[in-house]
Design an enzyme around this catalytic site. Structure first.
Site, PDB file in Angstrom:
ATOM      1  N   ASP A  66      30.989 -28.112  42.742  1.00 36.54           N
ATOM      2  CA  ASP A  66      30.624 -27.042  43.674  1.00 36.54           C
ATOM      3  C   ASP A  66      29.553 -27.469  44.678  1.00 36.54           C
ATOM      4  OD1 ASP A  66      29.063 -27.053  41.221  1.00 36.54           O
ATOM      5  OD2 ASP A  66      28.042 -25.262  41.945  1.00 36.54           O
ATOM      6  N   HIS A  67      29.098 -28.720  44.574  1.00 36.24           N
ATOM      7  CA  HIS A  67      28.080 -29.201  45.510  1.00 36.24           C
ATOM      8  C   HIS A  67      28.583 -30.318  46.429  1.00 36.24           C
ATOM      9  CE1 HIS A  67      24.462 -27.059  43.954  1.00 36.24           C
ATOM     10  NE2 HIS A  67      25.305 -26.872  42.946  1.00 36.24           N
ATOM     11  N   ASP A 212      20.207 -26.852  41.314  1.00 40.72           N
ATOM     12  CA  ASP A 212      20.466 -26.672  39.885  1.00 40.72           C
ATOM     13  C   ASP A 212      19.450 -27.395  38.994  1.00 40.72           C
ATOM     14  OD1 ASP A 212      22.618 -26.009  41.462  1.00 40.72           O
ATOM     15  OD2 ASP A 212      24.113 -26.500  39.944  1.00 40.72           O
TER      16      ASP A 212
END
Length: 305
Positions: A66-67, A212
């Site tokens: 997702d990054h 994160d």
């Protein structure tokens, strides 16, 4: 000069219909930078009228999909549009191999070079230095190697007074010395004192990106020395899911606010929200109880520092 930040993606691992995975667009002077590049990043750039062809540096915090999954498509599109200038990518080890396999089997032939700068240090590291900008990386604590970034303006400690009498103006070539707080003695023995011609400059601006990670109070305390004007800190969960945050190596909105307090940040942006939250105001309220200058990192929002 100022930092202009546009939020492109604010969801955590699972996107929603109105929230995309992590991505931010940061402009500082002649520097056009992308921070993380989740799915749909290039569509978001177009949606908000941002010039993807101007991007010269990309920062990927870690290799959770997702990054970075939006990166192959963005790079391919830049090539199709005729880009020639090198693109600098600051990233963990492994991203280069991922992209090369994608381009090999997708028969993507780039018109420009990708310059990789691998993040490996387990301590704060200067990864870019320009005439008006320094960029640092520092390790976070996630399930895979992960880094945060600090973007700091480079500025002389003094600025020249706007109003100087014509007869008292020093030679133009000594102004750079004055800006550094240094006096100058000319060949005739006359000393020109910088304090007579300067004022203290404003503190340099800075933006910190904390994605994160577990809550790291010791990192917050170390960043307090950088005069952080704008801080982004992931806030995946509310504090009632503290145990889940610990298991998944994420932070709560409350912890993001505590980080902002310890780092002496002026303004906090929270993001990377779990898809379980439809109403994000609950996370905002939790953070503002501790740090009132907290704002939701909603997509399309611009923040200026």
């Amino acid at each position: 000069m100022s930092f202009e930040l546009t939020v492109l993606g604010t969801s955590s691992a699972t996107p929603t219909l109105d929230r995309h995975p992590s991505a931010q667009f940061l402009i500082f002077g002649e520097h056009f930078m992308l921070i993380d590049c989740g799915e749909g990043a290039q569509v978001q750039l177009m949606r908000y009228g941002l010039k993807s062809y101007r991007i010269d540096k990309i920062f990927i915090s870690h290799l959770h999909p997702d990054h970075f999954l939006g990166l192959p498509g963005l790079i391919s599109s830049l090539s199709l549009k005729g880009r020639k200038e090198p693109l600098h990518i600051f990233c963990p080890k492994g991203l280069r191999e991922i992209l090369e396999v994608q381009f090999l089997y997708g028969e993507v032939h780039l018109n420009f070079t990708l310059e990789y700068h691998i993040l490996e240090s387990n301590k704060e590291q200067l990864i870019f230095e320009g005439s008006n900008l320094k960029i640092f990386s520092f390790p976070l604590q996630h399930r895979v190697p992960c880094w945060g970034f600090l973007f700091k303006e480079v500025k002389f400690p003094y600025k020249i007074k706007k109003e100087l009498s014509p007869g008292t103006k020093p030679p133009f070539e000594v102004y750079p010395l004055f800006r550094q707080g240094k006096d100058f003695t000319d060949e005739k023995g006359k000393t020109w004192y910088f304090k007579d011609y300067t004022l203290a400059n404003d503190p340099p601006l800075s933006y910190a990106y904390i994605t994160d990670t577990l809550y790291l109070p010791e990192l917050a305390e170390s960043l307090a020395n950088y005069n952080i004007d704008l801080l982004y800190h992931e806030s995946t969960f509310l504090s009632d899911l503290q145990e889940k945050a610990l298991i998944t190596h994420h932070s709560t909105a409350k912890e993001a606010a505590q980080f902002a307090v310890l780092s002496h940040a002026k303004k906090l942006i929270i993001g990377h929200f779990s898809s379980r939250y439809g109403d994000l105001n609950t996370l905002l309220e939790e953070a503002r109880l501790i740090f009132p200058e907290t704002y939701l990192g909603l997509e399309g929002e611009k923040f200026i520092a």
